[in-house]
Design a protein around this motif. Structure first.
Motif, short mmCIF file in Angstrom:
data_model
loop_
_atom_site.label_atom_id
_atom_site.label_comp_id
_atom_site.label_asym_id
_atom_site.label_seq_id
_atom_site.Cartn_x
_atom_site.Cartn_y
_atom_site.Cartn_z
N GLY A 81 -9.59 -22.25 22.76
CA GLY A 81 -10.71 -22.58 23.63
C GLY A 81 -11.99 -21.84 23.28
N GLY A 82 -12.02 -21.10 22.19
CA GLY A 82 -13.23 -20.39 21.80
C GLY A 82 -14.34 -21.35 21.39
N ILE A 83 -15.57 -20.90 21.54
CA ILE A 83 -16.74 -21.72 21.19
C ILE A 83 -16.88 -21.76 19.68
CG2 ILE A 83 -19.24 -21.90 21.36
CD1 ILE A 83 -19.02 -20.49 24.08
N MET A 84 -17.03 -22.99 19.15
CA MET A 84 -17.23 -23.17 17.71
C MET A 84 -18.31 -24.23 17.49
SD MET A 84 -13.43 -23.07 16.11
CE MET A 84 -12.64 -23.94 17.45
N PHE A 85 -19.05 -24.06 16.42
CA PHE A 85 -20.06 -25.01 16.02
C PHE A 85 -19.74 -25.49 14.63
CE2 PHE A 85 -21.97 -22.18 19.10
CZ PHE A 85 -22.58 -23.06 19.98
N TYR A 86 -19.93 -26.79 14.39
CA TYR A 86 -19.62 -27.40 13.10
C TYR A 86 -20.91 -27.65 12.33
CZ TYR A 86 -15.37 -28.52 15.74
OH TYR A 86 -14.24 -28.45 16.51
N HIS A 87 -20.92 -27.27 11.07
CA HIS A 87 -22.06 -27.50 10.18
C HIS A 87 -21.53 -28.10 8.88
CE1 HIS A 87 -24.27 -24.74 12.81
NE2 HIS A 87 -23.26 -23.91 12.68
N PHE A 88 -22.31 -29.00 8.28
CA PHE A 88 -21.93 -29.52 6.96
C PHE A 88 -23.10 -29.43 6.02
CE2 PHE A 88 -23.62 -33.24 9.07
CZ PHE A 88 -24.22 -34.00 8.08
N MET A 89 -22.77 -29.34 4.73
CA MET A 89 -23.81 -29.28 3.70
C MET A 89 -24.04 -30.67 3.13
SD MET A 89 -23.26 -25.77 1.54
CE MET A 89 -24.25 -26.38 0.21
N LEU A 100 -26.48 -28.64 7.91
CA LEU A 100 -26.83 -29.47 9.07
C LEU A 100 -25.73 -29.37 10.13
CD1 LEU A 100 -28.00 -32.65 7.18
CD2 LEU A 100 -29.44 -30.96 8.29
N PRO A 101 -26.11 -29.47 11.41
CA PRO A 101 -25.10 -29.44 12.47
C PRO A 101 -24.36 -30.76 12.55
CG PRO A 101 -27.25 -29.82 13.41
CD PRO A 101 -27.47 -29.60 11.93
N LEU A 102 -23.18 -30.72 13.12
CA LEU A 102 -22.42 -31.94 13.39
C LEU A 102 -21.92 -31.86 14.83
CD1 LEU A 102 -21.29 -34.58 12.20
CD2 LEU A 102 -19.16 -33.36 11.84
N GLY A 103 -22.54 -32.64 15.68
CA GLY A 103 -22.16 -32.60 17.08
C GLY A 103 -22.48 -33.88 17.83
N THR A 104 -23.27 -34.78 17.22
CA THR A 104 -23.67 -36.02 17.90
C THR A 104 -23.29 -37.24 17.06
OG1 THR A 104 -25.85 -36.14 16.86
CG2 THR A 104 -25.67 -34.81 18.89
N ASN A 105 -23.37 -38.41 17.67
CA ASN A 105 -23.09 -39.66 16.96
C ASN A 105 -24.08 -39.87 15.81
OD1 ASN A 105 -20.93 -40.27 18.59
ND2 ASN A 105 -22.13 -41.55 19.97
N GLN A 106 -25.35 -39.53 16.01
CA GLN A 106 -26.34 -39.70 14.95
C GLN A 106 -26.00 -38.83 13.75
OE1 GLN A 106 -29.78 -38.70 17.25
NE2 GLN A 106 -30.32 -40.84 17.61
N GLU A 107 -25.51 -37.63 14.00
CA GLU A 107 -25.14 -36.73 12.90
C GLU A 107 -23.89 -37.22 12.19
OE1 GLU A 107 -27.25 -32.98 15.17
OE2 GLU A 107 -25.09 -33.28 15.37
N VAL A 108 -22.97 -37.88 12.91
CA VAL A 108 -21.79 -38.48 12.28
C VAL A 108 -22.21 -39.62 11.37
CG1 VAL A 108 -19.70 -39.83 12.72
CG2 VAL A 108 -20.15 -37.77 14.06
N ILE A 109 -23.18 -40.42 11.78
CA ILE A 109 -23.67 -41.52 10.93
C ILE A 109 -24.33 -40.95 9.68
CG2 ILE A 109 -25.39 -43.38 10.80
CD1 ILE A 109 -24.67 -44.01 13.73
N ARG A 110 -25.10 -39.88 9.82
CA ARG A 110 -25.71 -39.23 8.65
C ARG A 110 -24.61 -38.73 7.71
NH1 ARG A 110 -29.58 -34.18 9.43
NH2 ARG A 110 -30.69 -35.74 10.62
N LEU A 111 -23.58 -38.11 8.26
CA LEU A 111 -22.46 -37.64 7.45
C LEU A 111 -21.79 -38.79 6.72
CD1 LEU A 111 -20.31 -35.52 6.60
CD2 LEU A 111 -19.17 -35.98 8.77
N ALA A 112 -21.59 -39.92 7.39
CA ALA A 112 -20.94 -41.07 6.78
C ALA A 112 -21.72 -41.57 5.57
CB ALA A 112 -20.78 -42.19 7.80
#
Length: 198
Positions: A81-89, A100-112
């Motif tokens: 249950g610890g707080i974690m943040f996801y980032h991708f290059m 870049l952060p990964l936490g929203t639908n828009q960021e998932v589309i960018r990742l795709a």
């Protein structure tokens, strides 16, 4: 029901030829997860130290969401249950300019979009807090209340072996000319007006 195909590659094994392995399935990619470490700022730039590296193969971006990444991280043992943040290059450059952060639908589309051309994506897990700006810019102010448990397809995921099913998902056109506003369903939180916080 969402079918998940990803699998954790055993550590210290020879990496496969990802383009050959995935063949014509352009939505598949590998996530190289750097976890358990921390970011440091040095004279030569930001680096990630004292962590482990694991690879998840056969990640299908057609059905991927941040919840899938949550499952992968839990699979690695982070379920306290610890707080974690996801980032991708986005590119193989440096952590100062391409993280870049990964936490929203828009960021998932960018990742795709990046998975289409770069079959291995580097992820960095930040434990505790983050300084990446978009995580800190939430404009929504609301109170979280406990609700009755509902039966949701998202809660009934089944892990399947990759060779046992065929893809039946719709392919997204992720070219630069795609109007993303038609792909994104706006999120409007349901807020009980008596309990809202301004």
């Amino acid at each position: 029901m969402v079918l998940t195909l990803w699998s954790l590659r055993p550590r210290y094994t020879q990496p496969p030829d990802l383009r050959k392995e995935y063949g014509s399935i352009s939505s598949f990619g590998t996530f190289k997860i750097n976890h358990g470490g921390s970011f440091t700022n040095t004279v030569s730039g930001r680096s990630y130290i004292d962590g482990l590296v694991d690879h998840f193969d056969f990640v299908d971006m057609d059905v991927f969401s941040v919840h899938e990444l949550d499952d992968m991280i839990a699979f690695l043992g982070y379920n306290d249950g610890g707080i974690m943040f996801y980032h991708f290059m986005i590119l193989e450059t440096d952590l100062d300019s391409a993280l870049l952060p990964l936490g929203t639908n828009q960021e998932v589309i960018r990742l795709a979009r990046y998975v289409l051309n770069h079959k291995e994506i580097n992820f960095y897990i930040k434990h505790g807090n983050t300084r990446v700006v978009s995580y800190l810019k939430s404009t929504l102010k609301f109170r979280i209340e406990e609700v009755e448990e509902i039966d949701s397809p998202e809660m009934n995921r089944v892990r399947m072996k990759r060779k046992s099913i065929r893809s039946c998902s719709k392919k997204l056109d992720l070219n630069e000319s795609t109007d993303l506003s038609k792909l994104i369903v706006p999120y409007e939180p349901v807020i009980n007006k008596k309990h809202s916080v301004d």
